[in-house]
Design an enzyme around this catalytic site. Structure first.
Site, PDB file in Angstrom:
ATOM      1  N   SER A 166       0.820  -1.215   0.000  1.00 16.03           N
ATOM      2  CA  SER A 166       0.000   0.000   0.000  1.00 16.03           C
ATOM      3  C   SER A 166       0.853   1.264   0.000  1.00 16.03           C
ATOM      4  O   SER A 166       0.598   2.197  -0.782  1.00 16.03           O
ATOM      5  CB  SER A 166      -0.946  -0.007   1.202  1.00 16.03           C
ATOM      6  OG  SER A 166      -0.230  -0.135   2.412  1.00 16.03           O
TER       7      SER A 166
ATOM      8  N   GLY B 159       7.413  10.167   8.383  1.00 16.27           N
ATOM      9  CA  GLY B 159       6.469  11.153   8.861  1.00 16.27           C
ATOM     10  C   GLY B 159       5.056  10.612   8.868  1.00 16.27           C
ATOM     11  O   GLY B 159       4.812   9.442   8.547  1.00 16.27           O
TER      12      GLY B 159
ATOM     13  N   LYS C 198       7.510   5.221  17.359  1.00 21.14           N
ATOM     14  CA  LYS C 198       6.073   5.560  17.311  1.00 21.14           C
ATOM     15  C   LYS C 198       5.220   4.318  17.082  1.00 21.14           C
ATOM     16  O   LYS C 198       4.077   4.244  17.553  1.00 21.14           O
ATOM     17  CB  LYS C 198       5.822   6.635  16.252  1.00 21.14           C
ATOM     18  CG  LYS C 198       6.066   6.207  14.809  1.00 21.14           C
ATOM     19  CD  LYS C 198       4.851   5.616  14.128  1.00 21.14           C
ATOM     20  CE  LYS C 198       5.192   5.120  12.738  1.00 21.14           C
ATOM     21  NZ  LYS C 198       4.013   4.508  12.061  1.00 21.14           N
TER      22      LYS C 198
ATOM     23  N   SER D  32      -4.253   3.174  11.476  1.00 18.80           N
ATOM     24  CA  SER D  32      -2.991   2.617  11.955  1.00 18.80           C
ATOM     25  C   SER D  32      -3.162   1.153  12.348  1.00 18.80           C
ATOM     26  O   SER D  32      -3.947   0.824  13.243  1.00 18.80           O
ATOM     27  CB  SER D  32      -2.485   3.416  13.164  1.00 18.80           C
ATOM     28  OG  SER D  32      -1.470   2.712  13.843  1.00 18.80           O
ATOM     29  N   ARG D  33      -2.401   0.280  11.704  1.00 14.55           N
ATOM     30  CA  ARG D  33      -2.450  -1.143  12.057  1.00 14.55           C
ATOM     31  C   ARG D  33      -1.954  -1.364  13.480  1.00 14.55           C
ATOM     32  O   ARG D  33      -2.470  -2.227  14.197  1.00 14.55           O
ATOM     33  CB  ARG D  33      -1.617  -1.958  11.067  1.00 14.55           C
ATOM     34  CG  ARG D  33      -2.153  -1.937   9.658  1.00 14.55           C
ATOM     35  CD  ARG D  33      -1.504  -2.989   8.793  1.00 14.55           C
ATOM     36  NE  ARG D  33      -0.094  -2.752   8.539  1.00 14.55           N
ATOM     37  CZ  ARG D  33       0.386  -2.076   7.506  1.00 14.55           C
ATOM     38  NH1 ARG D  33      -0.448  -1.523   6.634  1.00 14.55           N
ATOM     39  NH2 ARG D  33       1.681  -1.936   7.318  1.00 14.55           N
ATOM     40  N   ASN D  34      -0.935  -0.607  13.885  1.00 12.74           N
ATOM     41  CA  ASN D  34      -0.399  -0.764  15.237  1.00 12.74           C
ATOM     42  C   ASN D  34      -1.446  -0.398  16.286  1.00 12.74           C
ATOM     43  O   ASN D  34      -1.604  -1.098  17.286  1.00 12.74           O
ATOM     44  CB  ASN D  34       0.850   0.106  15.407  1.00 12.74           C
ATOM     45  CG  ASN D  34       1.994  -0.360  14.537  1.00 12.74           C
ATOM     46  OD1 ASN D  34       2.532  -1.438  14.723  1.00 12.74           O
ATOM     47  ND2 ASN D  34       2.373   0.449  13.563  1.00 12.74           N
TER      48      ASN D  34
ATOM     49  N   VAL E  94       1.394  -6.700   7.926  1.00  8.76           N
ATOM     50  CA  VAL E  94       2.479  -6.627   8.900  1.00  8.76           C
ATOM     51  C   VAL E  94       2.173  -5.567   9.957  1.00  8.76           C
ATOM     52  O   VAL E  94       1.825  -4.431   9.630  1.00  8.76           O
ATOM     53  CB  VAL E  94       3.817  -6.298   8.208  1.00  8.76           C
ATOM     54  CG1 VAL E  94       4.918  -6.090   9.245  1.00  8.76           C
ATOM     55  CG2 VAL E  94       4.198  -7.413   7.239  1.00  8.76           C
TER      56      VAL E  94
ATOM     57  N   GLU F  23       4.202  -3.637  12.244  1.00 11.57           N
ATOM     58  CA  GLU F  23       5.620  -3.357  12.497  1.00 11.57           C
ATOM     59  C   GLU F  23       5.919  -3.195  13.984  1.00 11.57           C
ATOM     60  O   GLU F  23       6.982  -3.566  14.467  1.00 11.57           O
ATOM     61  CB  GLU F  23       6.051  -2.094  11.748  1.00 11.57           C
ATOM     62  CG  GLU F  23       6.162  -2.260  10.243  1.00 11.57           C
ATOM     63  CD  GLU F  23       7.475  -2.901   9.811  1.00 11.57           C
ATOM     64  OE1 GLU F  23       8.211  -3.394  10.681  1.00 11.57           O
ATOM     65  OE2 GLU F  23       7.744  -2.911   8.605  1.00 11.57           O
TER      66      GLU F  23
END
Length: 339
Positions: A15, A139, A195, A258-260, A283, A285
């Site tokens: 992506s 960023g 982050k 945000s996947r996280n 993933v 991260e």
């Protein structure tokens, strides 16, 4: 398009890699996009869009898909690597035999090397040698918004002034994409790794149901952890008040793109680590980054209590609520001491 007249070759057709390739092409540049799966690249070419990740954004005519790595790298001296951090070194070693003599490497990968916790600049130097110009962009960027042409700003740092100027010119678009140069090569890299970790914590807090006060406290103290570690590594602490630090931190801690953050929310709601990863489907991260950042902090003697508690949850099975209470129960501190 001729074989050697592209402004940029992008390595990684997920992506974010696709979004950056679209942005470059939309800026009027000729761009080559390569991915490790030929079938995926052929599907992108047939559809002229990334149906899996960015189905509503058609490719500009100046964006070329390429399945042959050698031809992709012959097309431009400028190579933008956009792959997960745990395969970053392997990908660079795969690229090296095919790189042009005048090649320059920039990456948008965020994270540290798996297991070792090394900065990606060290991984790149080991894989590519000491002379090739290197750069990093980082960023607050969600791929969907970037690809859609929504206003976005990032930071850029490089070992080479000319390369930095060229990249800023290539990427910068007055209508939607603002690129700030920053001389702090270490800080711009580190912010994107830390982050990811804090975003898991913010999501976990929201998943438990702690509310906006707790989320804001995590962001603020997470920024303090990022700054402490960065300063120990030789970064400029003011970098972490910019796009690669505070900007990216706020974005990933507060938005469900945000996947996280989503991963952390699932953990806070009681889901186990593996099930949460499977549910995300891409993933995460921050999962690996948590272990890597903590190892780096311990190596430099830097206190990072949020990161340590997240490691306990992710790798030792600690309950998320118990981890939060452990943070609240720590010894009283001066807020600015050793910030």
């Amino acid at each position: 398009m001729n074989a050697s007249d592209a402004s940029m070759t992008v390595i990684g057709a997920g992506s974010y890699g696709t979004a950056l390739a679209i942005t470059l092409a939309r800026n009027g540049h000729r761009v080559v996009l390569w991915g490790h799966n030929p079938a995926h690249i052929q599907a992108l070419q047939a559809a002229r869009c990334n149906q899996a990740f960015l189905p509503d954004v058609p490719f500009p005519d100046s964006l070329q898909l390429e399945t042959n790595l050698g031809q992709a790298l012959a097309a431009s001296r400028n190579v933008l690597v956009v792959v997960p951090s745990h395969v970053f070194g392997d990908v660079l070693r795969q690229l090296k035999p095919h790189l042009r003599a005048d090649a320059r490497i920039v990456w948008a990968t965020k994270g540290l090397e798996a297991e070792t916790g090394r900065l990606l600049q060290d991984v790149a130097r080991e894989a590519l040698g000491e002379t090739i110009p290197l750069a990093v962009v980082s960023g607050p960027t969600f791929a969907k918004e970037l690809a859609a042409g929504m206003p976005t700003a990032i930071a850029l740092a490089s070992t080479d002034r000319e390369f930095a100027d060229d990249l800023q010119r290539l990427l910068h678009c007055g209508k939607s994409f603002r690129v700030y140069s920053n001389p702090d090569f270490i800080g711009v890299q580190l912010g994107g790794a830390v982050k990811n970790v804090i975003a898991i914590g913010a999501g976990m807090s929201d998943g438990i149901g702690f509310g906006a006060n707790a989320r804001t406290a995590l962001i603020t103290r997470g920024l303090a952890e990022m700054t402490r570690l960065g300063t120990a590594l030789g970064a400029d602490p003011t970098t972490f008040m910019g796009m690669a630090g505070l900007g990216d931190l706020v974005l990933t801690c507060t938005d469900n793109q945000s996947r996280n953050r989503r991963f952390g929310m699932m953990l806070g709601q009681g889901m186990d680590v593996q099930s949460a990863q499977d549910s995300i489907g891409q993933v995460v991260e921050g999962y690996r980054n948590t272990k890597e950042v903590l190892a780096l902090a311990q190596r430099y003697g830097v206190e990072m209590p949020i990161t340590e508690q997240l490691w306990q949850v992710l790798y030792c099975g600690k309950d998320a609520r118990e981890a939060a209470l452990s943070l609240l129960g720590r010894t009283r501190k001066d807020e600015t001491a050793k910030l």
